[in-house]
Design a protein around this motif. Sequence first.
Motif, PDB file in Angstrom:
ATOM      1  N   GLN A 391     -13.749   1.650  23.107  1.00 23.42           N
ATOM      2  CA  GLN A 391     -14.964   0.877  23.397  1.00 23.42           C
ATOM      3  C   GLN A 391     -14.703  -0.622  23.285  1.00 23.42           C
ATOM      4  N   GLY A 392     -13.605  -0.977  22.616  1.00 21.27           N
ATOM      5  CA  GLY A 392     -13.271  -2.394  22.470  1.00 21.27           C
ATOM      6  C   GLY A 392     -13.712  -2.945  21.131  1.00 21.27           C
ATOM      7  N   ASN A 393     -12.909  -3.828  20.575  1.00 19.53           N
ATOM      8  CA  ASN A 393     -13.209  -4.386  19.262  1.00 19.53           C
ATOM      9  C   ASN A 393     -14.467  -5.248  19.264  1.00 19.53           C
ATOM     10  N   SER A 394     -14.772  -5.885  20.388  1.00 21.46           N
ATOM     11  CA  SER A 394     -15.959  -6.743  20.458  1.00 21.46           C
ATOM     12  C   SER A 394     -17.247  -5.948  20.271  1.00 21.46           C
ATOM     13  N   LYS A 395     -17.210  -4.652  20.626  1.00 20.40           N
ATOM     14  CA  LYS A 395     -18.393  -3.806  20.487  1.00 20.40           C
ATOM     15  C   LYS A 395     -18.452  -3.100  19.138  1.00 20.40           C
ATOM     16  N   THR A 396     -17.300  -2.847  18.540  1.00 19.62           N
ATOM     17  CA  THR A 396     -17.264  -1.959  17.381  1.00 19.62           C
ATOM     18  C   THR A 396     -16.624  -2.533  16.120  1.00 19.62           C
ATOM     19  N   ASN A 397     -15.821  -3.603  16.243  1.00 19.21           N
ATOM     20  CA  ASN A 397     -15.061  -4.119  15.095  1.00 19.21           C
ATOM     21  C   ASN A 397     -14.145  -3.047  14.504  1.00 19.21           C
ATOM     22  N   TYR A 398     -13.618  -2.171  15.358  1.00 23.23           N
ATOM     23  CA  TYR A 398     -12.812  -1.048  14.878  1.00 23.23           C
ATOM     24  C   TYR A 398     -11.561  -1.499  14.133  1.00 23.23           C
ATOM     25  N   ILE A 399     -11.080  -2.702  14.406  1.00 16.38           N
ATOM     26  CA  ILE A 399      -9.832  -3.163  13.803  1.00 16.38           C
ATOM     27  C   ILE A 399      -9.907  -3.174  12.278  1.00 16.38           C
ATOM     28  N   TRP A 400     -11.146  -3.337  11.732  1.00 19.04           N
ATOM     29  CA  TRP A 400     -11.301  -3.370  10.284  1.00 19.04           C
ATOM     30  C   TRP A 400     -11.052  -2.010   9.643  1.00 19.04           C
ATOM     31  N   ILE A 401     -11.238  -0.949  10.422  1.00 17.87           N
ATOM     32  CA  ILE A 401     -10.917   0.386   9.893  1.00 17.87           C
ATOM     33  C   ILE A 401      -9.432   0.467   9.575  1.00 17.87           C
ATOM     34  N   ILE A 402      -8.612  -0.096  10.445  1.00 14.53           N
ATOM     35  CA  ILE A 402      -7.163  -0.076  10.249  1.00 14.53           C
ATOM     36  C   ILE A 402      -6.751  -1.053   9.152  1.00 14.53           C
ATOM     37  N   ILE A 403      -7.291  -2.285   9.233  1.00 15.94           N
ATOM     38  CA  ILE A 403      -6.914  -3.322   8.268  1.00 15.94           C
ATOM     39  C   ILE A 403      -7.295  -2.928   6.840  1.00 15.94           C
ATOM     40  N   LEU A 404      -8.532  -2.436   6.664  1.00 16.82           N
ATOM     41  CA  LEU A 404      -9.006  -2.086   5.332  1.00 16.82           C
ATOM     42  C   LEU A 404      -8.619  -0.671   4.930  1.00 16.82           C
ATOM     43  N   GLY A 405      -8.312   0.160   5.936  1.00 18.29           N
ATOM     44  CA  GLY A 405      -7.976   1.551   5.644  1.00 18.29           C
ATOM     45  C   GLY A 405      -6.716   1.701   4.811  1.00 18.29           C
ATOM     46  N   VAL A 406      -5.732   0.846   5.054  1.00 18.01           N
ATOM     47  CA  VAL A 406      -4.461   0.934   4.316  1.00 18.01           C
ATOM     48  C   VAL A 406      -4.665   0.676   2.823  1.00 18.01           C
ATOM     49  N   PRO A 407      -5.306  -0.433   2.417  1.00 18.05           N
ATOM     50  CA  PRO A 407      -5.548  -0.623   0.970  1.00 18.05           C
ATOM     51  C   PRO A 407      -6.476   0.441   0.387  1.00 18.05           C
ATOM     52  N   ILE A 408      -7.425   0.945   1.181  1.00 18.07           N
ATOM     53  CA  ILE A 408      -8.298   2.024   0.707  1.00 18.07           C
ATOM     54  C   ILE A 408      -7.460   3.266   0.395  1.00 18.07           C
ATOM     55  N   PHE A 409      -6.504   3.564   1.270  1.00  7.34           N
ATOM     56  CA  PHE A 409      -5.600   4.699   1.053  1.00  7.34           C
ATOM     57  C   PHE A 409      -4.835   4.516  -0.255  1.00  7.34           C
TER      58      PHE A 409
END
Length: 524
Positions: A391-409
């Motif tokens: 859907q694109g990052n401009s619509k969803t900000n999905y990149i934060w799932i990846i960026i924050l997902g690693v430290p969350i893991f």
Amino acid sequence: MEEKVSLKDSLLALGQQLGKAIMMPISILPVAGLLLGISAALSSGAVIKAYSVLDNSVLQSLFKLMNAVGNGVFAALPLIFAVGIAAGLAKGEKGSAGLSAVVGYFVLLTGTGAFLSIFNMGAPAGADIRLYGQAVQFGIKTLNMNVFGGVLAGIVTGVVHNKYYKTKLPDVLAFFGGSRFVPIVNTIIFMIISLAMVFIWPAIAAMISYFGVLTQGLGIVGAFIYGLILRGFYVIGLHHVFYLPFWTTAAGGTLEVGGKVVEGWQSIFLAQLADPNTTHYFSNIALYNSGRYFHMLFTMPAICLAMYTAIPKGPRRKATFGFLFSIGLTSFLTGVTEPISFALLFASPLLFIAEAISFAISFVIAALAKVTIGSTFSAGLVEFLLFGVFQGNSKTNYIWIIILGVPIFIVNYFFFKFLIEKLNAKTPGREDNEEQEKSLKAKYTSGQAKDIITALGGMANITDLDNCATRLRVTVKKLDVINQELLKQTGAHNVVVRGKNLQVIYGPTVNLIRTEIDEYISTL
């Protein structure tokens, strides 16, 4: 002599049956959502410009067809819920129960429409009927009950069907007996209900709207509370009942999309998914959904790794690897997490509480990062790609799932490993009993349906047997004849007992298991 069933147990049984029944119509959503997701992702101007191979009239026509089919399914959701829930609650003659639900639902629509006219409560001529809590559904001007109307029709029909589908009438009226009697009764009952709803629904709608406004007003605190309650209900199989209003009613927010006012964050997401003018998805998706992606993609696999490394080095660690890897991968790909949650719960309730809090925190993080990735069912990798990345990052900000997902893991891995070792929790591979470890690694193999029935005390002990997405749901007469160890030997991860109601956890293969059980029962 059978024990008397308490009111508490009866209500819990009804709640579990409703949760199971709701799963039937919900199971349709992923397919329709995938059609919308694929068509929306691959027909947007930006994607076509980036991948010229998609600039093809045949492909784009196919995407338009997929979009239309997906939209059609979601437009019919109230009716789908009515039929699915009625069939799910029916003890027998499920097809007749579904047909009776159709009759009941349309009587509800036409009845409320008629009473609005009779009592002169309709919207004034030329006014926007949406402002008066009314709508046109299936060509009928009626109250805007949307999915709630379908759920109501399904529940009432299920109760009426189970009470009357074996009714015997005098010989002269025998043709109208049995399951044919149900739609007749339903017609009368829903005429009465439609009269009541004309006066009751406006207050219900206002209350739901207020709840939605209240939770929105709480912001990230509301997101945390929502996540915590959702995970709490999950363990007793009632989470579907809790989240449905947020998905499909004003409790999850309202937004005008394409000239139409849409209620519920998921309904809004699906409408925006089909709207080419969407530039960013609805903000409430961040509050009530996107946190699931952190949990399914990162937290749950981290917990599996923590359980694995908490096993002392040796044969047990090696023997348990396949089990833990498979349930971690299942969570990552499909979002199905029950085997992990129940492994934690039965090792130590404190571990499940910690997981529920971690789940709720994920909603807070998603809300703060304004991640607006919708979902239809699972929140696994497939939906993350379709409804986030494509859907694109401009619509969803999905990149934060990846960026924050690693430290969350990383945080969850060390936290849960510490808890497991500190509590000396008997997670898979750490049991004192060798037989328990073997049972956790057991898998269902074809032909074990007889063993399952035997473990449940035989057919004479079973009053109701059904399944949801990952569990057999069974109501029994006597608990003391249940052989839980035998159930685990057939591949059950765990058995949850609530009153006379059992949830036997098998995972996504439960549908195949249920089919074999039905085939076995038919031979008795």
